[in-house]
Enzyme design. Structure first.
Site, PDB file in Angstrom:
ATOM      1  N   GLU A 248       6.743  11.646  15.139  1.00 12.44           N
ATOM      2  CA  GLU A 248       5.474  11.980  14.180  1.00 12.44           C
ATOM      3  C   GLU A 248       4.475  12.948  14.475  1.00 12.44           C
ATOM      4  O   GLU A 248       4.040  13.822  14.045  1.00 12.44           O
ATOM      5  CB  GLU A 248       4.863  10.700  14.096  1.00 12.44           C
ATOM      6  CG  GLU A 248       5.651   9.513  13.393  1.00 12.44           C
ATOM      7  CD  GLU A 248       6.586   8.491  14.088  1.00 12.44           C
ATOM      8  OE1 GLU A 248       6.820   9.005  15.162  1.00 12.44           O
ATOM      9  OE2 GLU A 248       6.608   7.594  13.649  1.00 12.44           O
TER      10      GLU A 248
ATOM     11  N   HIS B 278     -15.294 -10.562  -0.866  1.00 12.75           N
ATOM     12  CA  HIS B 278     -15.074 -10.392  -2.120  1.00 12.75           C
ATOM     13  C   HIS B 278     -13.586 -10.096  -2.649  1.00 12.75           C
ATOM     14  O   HIS B 278     -13.160  -9.602  -3.567  1.00 12.75           O
ATOM     15  CB  HIS B 278     -15.819  -9.095  -2.957  1.00 12.75           C
ATOM     16  CG  HIS B 278     -17.330  -9.561  -2.875  1.00 12.75           C
ATOM     17  ND1 HIS B 278     -18.126 -10.237  -3.575  1.00 12.75           N
ATOM     18  CD2 HIS B 278     -18.182  -9.486  -1.659  1.00 12.75           C
ATOM     19  CE1 HIS B 278     -19.282 -10.525  -3.107  1.00 12.75           C
ATOM     20  NE2 HIS B 278     -19.372  -9.932  -2.089  1.00 12.75           N
TER      21      HIS B 278
END
Ligand code: F6P
Length: 560
Positions: free
Chosen positions: A228, A400
């Site tokens: 990578e 949340h």
């Protein structure tokens, strides 16, 4: 050299390596867990009004309140006994002394030497490693100062405005996490960006609005063989040469950080532009080495040294504090309690500070790559479950999203709530709200809705007994970040030692890498499929789409 436990006698004269489950402390912990099942955390607080302060320890400003874990003094006493019986003290001494505790790679584990003061002396194979560490640190400081002051110029004579760190895993997550945490503390004119994913969207996005003439790439890779990183580095070099033209520009726009000078030279980076580190630094423990160069350039060499000093202070604490006051040891033992005795499969890291947004991802690698093992140091199957799934998000966002599960789900998930007393901004109203939420969540998780006794429909009831630690820092700065990260490193070490695993290798990533290489070759050839029916069909789909994509490209680029 004996780096193991005293061993466990099987009764027939053989000594097996482990014996964890048969140790007296482990057995007593099992019985104790059954006794504790009937006691609620609310009762524990009722029974001892001083529980909150009694179960709080502090090290050089870092506070750990572990009172909201569903444990008693006896739980802790047994866990501390387990640590002693499993030879934790010898383990700590072996690591700091440079013994080759990374047995499968026959390497010492000395990231602690990277933050040792220059007056220290740490011998490895008869040679002191500290002078070399400080030599590289001085080179880094000198280079960082030149870039920051504009004295290091690109090929066209313009000074550097952006450094792009190209690396992955430990060569990315650490500097990226620390940069996000500390960038507000500096007025530097040099911005840092991080490219890790081989997904071309990553580098495309990073380069989108950059000016090649003012960009410096730091190619960071311990091995300098990681596909990578090398792919991204080649793309970056092409992009630079496309913009600047002159092949000599590479020496002004590329530096490398690695242990592998040969591969750095083979890539075309002048070894004079390489900052070295050593094989006794594990990738996920390398933030303190030259892998931190992008961080040093963006925050300055003074703060970077503060970062090292904070970590060193935590090293001293870990090495010398008694286990019952030792932050990393306590965190580790509590984690073992939840994982091995209470069935926790996951562990949440919840920083109540947006600047620490990348901390969960960083700790994911640190913990799961270190201790996600099923074979012990002696080559046998481990006897107890090892690393849990580490995950998390900053508060209050997580509240949340997934806190529903933390409060009422069926999977007990212990959490570390991390708060910072003094914010880095002056919006006091925001900070009061943030901290109120942190304190509210840990109270609700531990005690349920005790402030509103009475009958409630089942879906509105809060059982409590959900364990959390609260970690508070006085401020978030380079020093305290160093303390925090070193604390978690030593927590991970302690757990690995007690479980009997080698926390410093990562053989589990190899198979996927090798297979990706073979599949990559096949995707680009017409070779008949040679894998399983699922993989073959998926590859074929991709090959078809690839061919169609190339054909389309030819049509759109060929005017004929
Ligand atoms: O594949 C896993 C790993 O080896 C990690 O341990 C390491 O942090 C990462 O890859 C990057 O390795 P390197 O720094 O050698 O490019």
């Amino acid at each position: 050299m004996n780096i193991g436990l005293p061993g466990h006698s099987t009764g027939d004269g053989r000594i097996t390596a482990d014996g964890l489950l048969e140790s007296p402390a482990w057995r007593e912990l099992c019985t104790h867990r059954d006794e504790l099942a009937a006691i609620s955390t609310a009762d524990l607080f009722d029974n001892n009004p001083e529980r909150g302060t009694a179960m709080t320890v502090e090290c050089d400003g870092v506070v750990l309140d572990y009172s909201k874990n569903a444990i008693t003094d006896r739980t802790l006493r047994l866990l501390l006994r387990l640590a002693r019986d499993r030879g934790l003290r010898q383990g700590i001494d072996a690591m700091f002394a440079g013994e080759r505790i990374n047995t499968t790679e026959d390497r010492a584990v000395l990231h602690t030497a990277l933050r040792a003061p220059s007056s220290a002396s740490i011998a490895l194979d008869g040679a002191d490693v500290v002078p070399a560490v400080h030599r590289v640190l001085s080179r880094m400081s000198e280079f960082a100062d030149r870039v920051r002051s504009g004295r290091w110029c690109g090929a066209t004579g313009r000074s550097i405005r952006t450094v792009v760190n190209i690396g992955i895993g430990g060569s990315d997550l650490g500097p990226a996490m620390a940069y996000h945490a500390l960038r507000d503390t500096t007025t530097s004119r040099v911005e840092a960006r991080f490219v890790s994913n081989v997904d071309g969207h990553d580098i495309t996005e990073a380069l989108r609005d950059l000016d090649a003439e003012t960009t410096l790439f730091i190619v960071s890779s311990k091995t300098f063989t990681t596909v990578e990183t090398l792919t991204n580095a080649r793309t970056a070099r092409q992009w630079l040469l496309g913009a600047v033209g002159d092949p000599d520009a590479v020496s002004k726009h590329f530096v490398a950080v690695s242990t592998n000078a040969e591969e750095v030279a083979a890539f075309g980076i002048d070894p004079a532009n390489m900052f070295e580190f050593w094989d006794w630094v594990g990738g996920r423990y390398s933030l303190w080495s030259a892998i931190g160069l992008s961080l040093m350039i963006s925050v300055g060499s003074g703060p970077f040294r503060e970062f090292l000093a904070g970590a060193h202070a935590m090293d001293d604490h870990f090495r010398t504090a008694s286990f019952d006051e030792n932050l990393p040891v306590l965190l580790a033992l509590l984690g073992i309690w939840h994982r091995n005795f209470c069935g926790a499969q996951a562990y949440a890291i919840l920083p109540y500070d947006q600047r620490l947004a990348l901390l969960p991802a960083y700790l994911q690698q640190l913990d799961m790559e270190s201790n996600g093992k099923s074979v012990d140091r002696w080559g046998h199957r481990v006897s107890a479950d090892t690393a849990p799934v580490i995950w998390g998000e900053p508060g209050t966002n997580g509240q949340h999203a997934f806190f529903q599960m933390l409060h009422q789900g069926t999977t007990p998930t212990p959490c570390d709530f991390i708060g910072v007393l003094e914010p880095g901004h002056s919006r006091r109203e925001h900070h009061d709200l943030l901290m109120a939420n942190l304190f509210a969540q840990t109270r609700a998780l531990a005690l349920g809705d005790i402030d509103n006794p009475g009958e409630r429909p089942p879906h509105r009831s809060f059982p409590g007994n959900r364990s959390t630690n609260t970690i508070l820092l006085p401020q978030l700065n380079a020093y305290t970040l160093g303390q925090l990260i070193a604390m978690y490193e030593h927590k991970v070490f302690t757990q690995g030692w007690l479980w009997g695993v080698n926390s410093f290798d990562q053989w589990g990533v190899e198979l996927g890498k090798q297979l990706a290489g073979r599949i990559h070759d096949d995707l680009r050839s017409d070779r008949p499929p040679r894998f399983d029916s699922s993989t073959n069909a998926l590859m074929e789909r991709y090959r078809l789409s690839r061919r169609a994509g190339s054909a389309e490209q030819i049509v759109t680029t060929d005017p004929k």
